[in-house]
Motif scaffolding. Structure first.
Motif, PDB file in Angstrom:
ATOM      1  N   GLU A  68      22.120 152.666   6.169  1.00 25.23           N
ATOM      2  CA  GLU A  68      22.450 151.271   5.845  1.00 25.23           C
ATOM      3  C   GLU A  68      23.740 151.200   5.035  1.00 25.23           C
ATOM      4  OE1 GLU A  68      21.009 148.678   7.210  1.00 25.23           O
ATOM      5  OE2 GLU A  68      19.746 150.142   8.270  1.00 25.23           O
ATOM      6  N   GLN A  69      23.929 152.144   4.111  1.00 28.92           N
ATOM      7  CA  GLN A  69      25.178 152.160   3.339  1.00 28.92           C
ATOM      8  C   GLN A  69      26.374 152.455   4.238  1.00 28.92           C
ATOM      9  OE1 GLN A  69      24.139 155.159   0.423  1.00 28.92           O
ATOM     10  NE2 GLN A  69      23.425 153.649  -1.077  1.00 28.92           N
ATOM     11  N   GLN A  72      27.230 149.375   6.231  1.00 29.40           N
ATOM     12  CA  GLN A  72      27.888 148.382   5.388  1.00 29.40           C
ATOM     13  C   GLN A  72      29.368 148.703   5.227  1.00 29.40           C
ATOM     14  OE1 GLN A  72      26.237 145.518   4.244  1.00 29.40           O
ATOM     15  NE2 GLN A  72      28.386 144.938   3.954  1.00 29.40           N
ATOM     16  N   ARG A  73      29.680 150.003   5.110  1.00 26.61           N
ATOM     17  CA  ARG A  73      31.092 150.395   5.027  1.00 26.61           C
ATOM     18  C   ARG A  73      31.840 149.990   6.306  1.00 26.61           C
ATOM     19  NH1 ARG A  73      32.295 156.434   3.768  1.00 26.61           N
ATOM     20  NH2 ARG A  73      34.415 155.539   3.848  1.00 26.61           N
ATOM     21  N   TYR A  75      31.088 147.497   8.281  1.00 25.68           N
ATOM     22  CA  TYR A  75      31.240 146.043   8.255  1.00 25.68           C
ATOM     23  C   TYR A  75      32.409 145.640   7.349  1.00 25.68           C
ATOM     24  CZ  TYR A  75      26.316 146.200   9.829  1.00 25.68           C
ATOM     25  OH  TYR A  75      25.147 146.467  10.498  1.00 25.68           O
ATOM     26  N   ASP A  76      32.528 146.330   6.206  1.00 22.60           N
ATOM     27  CA  ASP A  76      33.488 145.924   5.175  1.00 22.60           C
ATOM     28  C   ASP A  76      34.908 146.415   5.458  1.00 22.60           C
ATOM     29  OD1 ASP A  76      31.391 144.754   3.839  1.00 22.60           O
ATOM     30  OD2 ASP A  76      31.114 146.417   2.425  1.00 22.60           O
ATOM     31  N   GLY A 105      32.910 142.797  10.765  1.00 18.99           N
ATOM     32  CA  GLY A 105      31.842 142.695   9.774  1.00 18.99           C
ATOM     33  C   GLY A 105      30.517 142.226  10.309  1.00 18.99           C
TER      34      GLY A 105
END
Length: 542
Positions: A68-69, A72-73, A75-76, A105
């Protein structure tokens, strides 16, 4: 209105378990694809974020959080290009082998792999739940379908995509190498492309992971099943293609790379297998015994091609039975390769051991005990050098020897990685001749002379084994193709040879369990895809 799409295939060598590092590679590659190659869409391999095969790392409680982390990277940090990337992900408490489509994202859609292989080197049903639904998304007006590795080897998932009316198919893969695999893949993908009436972008990862080698050889295939482009063998690379939705044509933007012949492809796989195992595990270099024989001669050549001469050290460890020819040939090859080379006699060590064992061995006639002691003296020396210098010991036993147990536990089997573990003796000769076409480093008489371990006067391997041409064919039929003894005899082999060889294979499983790993290049190596019990009453006669 649909517009042309530039697709980039990222044929990468990733590190299993390094989720932050792999995610950084994905981000860097995606930005390069966008800025340097003006790609609209970039495709990454199967399970790219965690590396393949992650094995029981998939069972770690922190896996879900780490993935998940990583997502998220993505997406960002990545905007202005569409990513198609593989990762493991939980959904409703079940773990799936997933491909996600990410744009600016947002997670556009996800596809769960439907066909989970559970044969040969694969064990995916241990970890994953199979998906059941196709995944089709629109990109610039083009309907694109997703496929993950094994899916394209089965008709059901491609029938789903055909029924959905896709214009283009993206296939994420982590497909291991074995001899003939690249040709086999191309034939399969061609059939699926025709079945779906859509071109296929088939991306395979490259790099080695323990005994598995991933060869790359990514493909672009037309809707008519024509191979339009083949990527490099055993190398990383970024490859672009233009898809025109109006005509349905997929056009590569680089020149296709010709598939190497068998000897070249196997040799390159060995080189990558050694390089990745040494580098990914942080060894400073390698050390091996250079005997003057053909197995160690080929092994040291592979090591130098993988790591460079400055990271390879060889030691000749002569004994009273070592011929002057062996000493001369070992030195000649070391000089030709430009490696550090030393000569350490095992005579004093051997004599000391025999002196200490005098009481225990009294009354027994000499036999293989004394021969094995020679090999164990050499193993002690190499392991001491390894410990002191942080070098990995490469062992040099070939597949034929591993099969019939012609190797010494804690002697020539002492080490961390066996370059030739899946290379039959006849292929050792072919690869040695091939290597000399690149530059002459293996002395010709090493190739020409009868093979011998030189553990006894005038000893040759064929004193107790069939000729290697015969032995290797019997072993192929038994180990790789599961023929019975009678079926092998029916192929024209002598019953005595067959029964002796099969018995040797069966009773030496205990040795192979203690052997170092090595690169897998055949359809069935001694490792993760051949799991036989050590303690067994099975007889190979039928």
């Amino acid at each position: 209105m649909s517009t042309p799409i530039r697709v980039l295939m990222a044929q990468l060598n990733l590190l299993v378990g390094d989720i932050p590092g792999n995610t950084s590679r994905v981000i860097e590659t995606a930005l390069e694809a966008r800025d340097r190659h003006q790609a609209d869409l970039v495709l990454f391999p199967e399970l790219a974020l965690c590396g393949y095969p992650p094995e029981d790392l998939l069972l770690r409680p922190s896996l879900e959080l780490r993935i998940e982390q990583a997502l998220q990277r993505l997406y960002d940090e990545v905007k202005g290009i569409t990513l198609v990337v593989g990762y493991p992900r939980y959904r409703d408490g079940a773990l799936y082998n997933m491909a996600g489509v990410i744009r600016d994202g947002e997670l556009i859609c996800e596809y769960a792999k439907q066909c989970l292989p559970n044969y040969q080197v694969f064990d995916e049903q241990r970890y994953f739940v199979a998906g059941s639904e196709p995944c089709v998304f629109e990109h610039q007006g083009t309907r694109i379908g997703l496929s993950i590795c094994e899916d394209i080897w089965h008709s059901a998932p491609t029938e789903q995509l055909a029924g959905a009316g896709v214009d283009l198919v993206l296939s994420l893969n982590a497909s291991p190498y074995h001899i003939g695999k690249a040709t086999q893949r191309a034939e399969v993908v061609a059939g699926r492309a025709r079945q779906m009436n859509a071109p296929v972008v088939y991306l395979n990862q490259t790099g080695a992971q323990d005994e598995l080698v991933f060869d790359g050889n990514s493909l672009l295939v037309s809707a008519q099943g024509e191979t339009l482009f083949r990527a490099a063998h055993c190398e990383e690379g970024l490859y672009t293609a233009q898809f025109d939705p109006a005509s349905g044509q997929l056009t590569p933007e680089q020149t296709s790379i010709e598939e190497p012949d068998q000897n070249a492809s196997v040799y390159q796989a060995l080189v990558m297998g050694v390089r990745d195992y040494v580098n990914k595990n942080g060894f400073k270099g390698v050390v091996l015994g250079l005997s003057g024989g053909i197995d160690s001669a080929l092994s040291v050549a592979v090591a130098v091609d993988a790591l460079g001469p400055e990271r390879v050290e060889a030691v000749m460890m002569p004994f009273r039975y070592t011929s002057s020819m062996s000493v001369e040939d070992a030195e000649a090859e070391a000089n030709a390769l430009g490696i550090k080379y030393d000569v350490i006699s095992i005579e004093p060590m051997y004599d000391s051991f025999m002196q200490q064992l005098q009481g225990q061995l009294a009354g027994y006639a000499p036999d293989t005990t004394e021969e094995n002691l020679q090999a164990r003296c050499r193993g002690v020396l190499l392991m001491a050098i390894s410990n002191k210098k942080g070098y990995l010991v490469l062992t040099t036993g070939n597949k034929s020897e591993m099969a019939v147990g012609y190797s010494t536990l804690y002697g020539d089997m002492a080490g961390g990685f066996d370059v030739l573990k899946d290379i039959p003796k006849t292929l050792v000769y072919a690869l040695s001749r091939y290597r000399n076409t690149l530059s002459p480093v293996i002395p010709q008489r090493v190739i020409d002379r009868p093979p011998s371990a030189e553990l006894a006067p005038d000893q040759t391997d064929q004193d107790s084994l069939p000729d290697y041409d015969v032995l290797d064919r019997i072993l192929e039929l038994y180990v790789e193709r599961d023929y019975s003894a009678q079926a092998i005899i029916d192929e024209g082999f002598e019953p005595a040879d067959v029964n002796r060889v099969l018995r040797l294979v069966d009773i030496n499983e205990y040795k192979r369990r203690q052997a170092p790993i090595g690169p897998r290049v055949t359809q069935r190596g001694f490792g993760r895809d051949r799991r036989y019990p050590i303690t067994s009453g099975w007889k190979a006669g039928i």
